[in-house]
Design a protein around this motif. Structure first.
Motif, PDB file in Angstrom:
ATOM      1  N   SER A 282       0.866  -1.184   0.000  1.00 50.26           N
ATOM      2  CA  SER A 282       0.000   0.000   0.000  1.00 50.26           C
ATOM      3  C   SER A 282       0.907   1.241   0.000  1.00 50.26           C
ATOM      4  CB  SER A 282      -0.907  -0.010   1.223  1.00 50.26           C
ATOM      5  OG  SER A 282      -0.139  -0.045   2.386  1.00 50.26           O
ATOM      6  N   PRO A 283       0.505   2.282  -0.659  1.00 51.15           N
ATOM      7  CA  PRO A 283       1.372   3.470  -0.764  1.00 51.15           C
ATOM      8  C   PRO A 283       1.593   4.091   0.611  1.00 51.15           C
ATOM      9  CG  PRO A 283      -0.827   3.930  -1.595  1.00 51.15           C
ATOM     10  CD  PRO A 283      -0.778   2.467  -1.316  1.00 51.15           C
ATOM     11  N   PRO A 284       2.721   4.848   0.802  1.00 48.27           N
ATOM     12  CA  PRO A 284       3.005   5.448   2.118  1.00 48.27           C
ATOM     13  C   PRO A 284       1.902   6.422   2.519  1.00 48.27           C
ATOM     14  CG  PRO A 284       4.435   6.366   0.429  1.00 48.27           C
ATOM     15  CD  PRO A 284       3.745   5.205  -0.195  1.00 48.27           C
ATOM     16  N   SER A 285       1.626   6.456   3.803  1.00 46.42           N
ATOM     17  CA  SER A 285       0.553   7.344   4.266  1.00 46.42           C
ATOM     18  C   SER A 285       1.005   8.799   4.099  1.00 46.42           C
ATOM     19  CB  SER A 285       0.227   7.049   5.731  1.00 46.42           C
ATOM     20  OG  SER A 285       1.369   7.317   6.519  1.00 46.42           O
ATOM     21  N   ARG A 286       0.078   9.646   3.846  1.00 43.43           N
ATOM     22  CA  ARG A 286       0.409  11.032   3.542  1.00 43.43           C
ATOM     23  C   ARG A 286      -0.019  11.919   4.703  1.00 43.43           C
ATOM     24  NH1 ARG A 286      -2.062  14.037  -1.544  1.00 43.43           N
ATOM     25  NH2 ARG A 286      -1.354  16.067  -0.822  1.00 43.43           N
ATOM     26  N   ASP A 287       0.775  12.953   4.992  1.00 37.00           N
ATOM     27  CA  ASP A 287       0.450  13.880   6.071  1.00 37.00           C
ATOM     28  C   ASP A 287      -0.401  15.018   5.515  1.00 37.00           C
ATOM     29  OD1 ASP A 287       0.306  15.215   8.379  1.00 37.00           O
ATOM     30  OD2 ASP A 287       2.397  15.925   8.395  1.00 37.00           O
ATOM     31  N   PHE A 288      -1.620  15.126   5.984  1.00 37.78           N
ATOM     32  CA  PHE A 288      -2.532  16.140   5.444  1.00 37.78           C
ATOM     33  C   PHE A 288      -2.572  17.404   6.299  1.00 37.78           C
ATOM     34  CE2 PHE A 288      -4.227  12.315   3.404  1.00 37.78           C
ATOM     35  CZ  PHE A 288      -4.303  12.773   2.099  1.00 37.78           C
ATOM     36  N   PHE A 289      -1.757  17.451   7.415  1.00 36.40           N
ATOM     37  CA  PHE A 289      -1.848  18.589   8.334  1.00 36.40           C
ATOM     38  C   PHE A 289      -1.493  19.931   7.677  1.00 36.40           C
ATOM     39  CE2 PHE A 289      -0.475  21.238  11.956  1.00 36.40           C
ATOM     40  CZ  PHE A 289      -1.703  21.295  12.592  1.00 36.40           C
ATOM     41  N   PRO A 290      -0.368  20.009   6.916  1.00 36.11           N
ATOM     42  CA  PRO A 290      -0.059  21.304   6.258  1.00 36.11           C
ATOM     43  C   PRO A 290      -1.186  21.753   5.337  1.00 36.11           C
ATOM     44  CG  PRO A 290       1.798  19.805   6.109  1.00 36.11           C
ATOM     45  CD  PRO A 290       0.664  19.007   6.642  1.00 36.11           C
ATOM     46  N   ASP A 291      -1.759  20.802   4.613  1.00 36.16           N
ATOM     47  CA  ASP A 291      -2.866  21.160   3.714  1.00 36.16           C
ATOM     48  C   ASP A 291      -4.033  21.717   4.518  1.00 36.16           C
ATOM     49  OD1 ASP A 291      -1.364  20.244   1.690  1.00 36.16           O
ATOM     50  OD2 ASP A 291      -2.414  18.325   1.451  1.00 36.16           O
TER      51      ASP A 291
END
Ligand code: NAG
Length: 400
Positions: A282-291
């Protein structure tokens, strides 16, 4: 059936016409030869008309269209084609089978006058046969496929080609519309035709006339676009419309054909055993906090700041607003006083004047004629106010 009604007489008629409507025609044809079957409108017309009517001497000639398909399939077999130019023309089924077998063709005729339908079945049994080894294809420029398919026309064309090939052992292998082979739809004018390709085959090798087509000089002439005449008594066409276009003539020597490449080896259809299925990582989890900060928090902060600023302007500076109001009042008061003073002054000046006041300032003064109507008392009820106004044209024009 529309003609079917109760009653013994009609019952028999219905049985007969039902038999007719479900007529089954059987044909046996060999592989590699042209098959043509004409769908006669007359035959179907008999199905549409109850026999009683026919005996009464009424004959119809109804427009009809045909729908043909392989039984239990939506379309015709690959090798079989259907054509009908117009609802008042007969239809044709034609084609060249290439493999033995059996085809059941359903033919539905739709009467375009009464919208009745009739169904016939055509059972085609294809027997094994040999492909003729030497084949040649000719192009008839002045023909349309429906006009070539009737057996009599096929015979005419065949006779000409037999002379050209110099043999009686000749068979028509294929007839096809030029439109099916990339030809253009002709102009709807007299003398313009779609064109037809006729392929014939024989056991005998090509005649000298035909072999001329293979010569380099003939090919050179054709590529140059010149009108090619094949001399030496090779023009055998008895009817102009059956004349062939020499440059589109092609010869096929099936004996020289390369053996067909071996078919690809077919596997068992079962995947070999070997390892378990491994799902992809599964692809690496992405950090959505900056967005989140950029899209939600920053606009929110801006909105709050603007809100506070607006609130301060509206309520926090109330005192200043009052002060300014007070000043405006003072200015207005001053203006009022000065206007009042000026009016008084003007009145005084007017009172001191020795000359009479200008006429225009007097009431009831007509500015056009200079007439004074001061003698008329405007408050008198007997004289209408409008009479004070003088009409300059009233003297010259007669009143009606
Ligand atoms: C006959 O002509 C048609 C149309 O060009 C083509 O599709 C078909 O393969 C031909 N059949 C034979 C047996 O040559």
């Amino acid at each position: 059936m529309a003609g079917c009604r109760s009653g013994l007489f009609f019952l028999t008629v219905c049985a007969v016409s039902l038999l007719g409507a479900n007529a089954e025609i059987k044909v046996v044809i060999p592989v590699g030869k042209l098959f043509t079957y004409e769908l006669m409108r007359e035959t179907f017309q008999n199905d549409f008309e109850p026999l009683s009517k026919l005996y009464a001497g009424r004959l119809y000639d109804d427009p009809m269209i045909f729908k043909c398909n392989r039984q239990n399939f939506p379309d015709l077999p690959e090798w079989l084609r259907f054509t009908q130019r117009h609802p008042y023309d007969n239809g044709f089924l034609y084609g060249t089978p290439t493999t033995p077998g059996k085809s059941i063709i359903e033919i539905y005729a739709i009467n375009k006058r009464s919208y009745e339908t009739a169904r016939h079945t055509l059972v085609i049994k294809i027997t094994a046969g040999d492909m003729l080894p030497y084949q040649a294809e000719f192009f008839l420029k002045l023909r349309e496929v429906e006009k070539v398919l009737p057996p009599s026309v096929q015979d005419e064309i065949k006779q000409d080609l037999q002379k050209l090939w110099n043999t009686q052992a000749l068979e028509i292998v294929n007839i096809s519309n030029a439109l099916d082979r990339g030809g253009r739809v002709p102009l709807p004018l007299a003398g313009h035709y779609e064109g037809v390709y006729v392929k014939v085959g024989s056991e005998q090798y090509f005649s000298d006339c035909l072999q001329r087509v293979l010569t380099p000089e003939h090919q050179k002439q054709c590529t140059a676009g010149a009108k090619v005449r094949v001399p030496g008594g090779c023009n055998f066409c008895s009817i102009p419309s059956n004349c062939i276009t020499w440059c589109k003539t092609e010869l096929f020597d099936l004996t020289k054909e390369q053996p067909t490449p071996p078919p690809p080896t077919v596997g068992s259809g079962i995947l070999e055993a070997g390892g378990d299925f491994e799902p992809p990582e599964s692809p690496p989890s992405r950090d959505f906090f900056p967005d989140y900060i950029v899209t939600v928090i920053v606009p929110l902060i801006l909105a709050v700041i603007l809100c506070l600023l607006l609130a301060y302007v509206m309520f926090g500076r109330r005192e200043g607003v009052e002060k300014r109001n007070a000043r405006t009042n003072q200015i207005q008061l001053y203006h009022h006083q000065t206007i009042h003073g000026n009016t008084e002054e003007l009145r005084d000046m007017a009172g001191n004047r020795r000359f009479p006041p200008p006429l225009s300032t007097l009431p009831m003064f007509n500015s056009r004629t200079g007439e004074r109507a001061a003698s008329l008392r405007s408050d008198s009820p007997t004289i209408p106010f409008i009479m004070a106004q003088h009409d300059p044209y009233s003297d010259t024009l007669p009143r009606k």
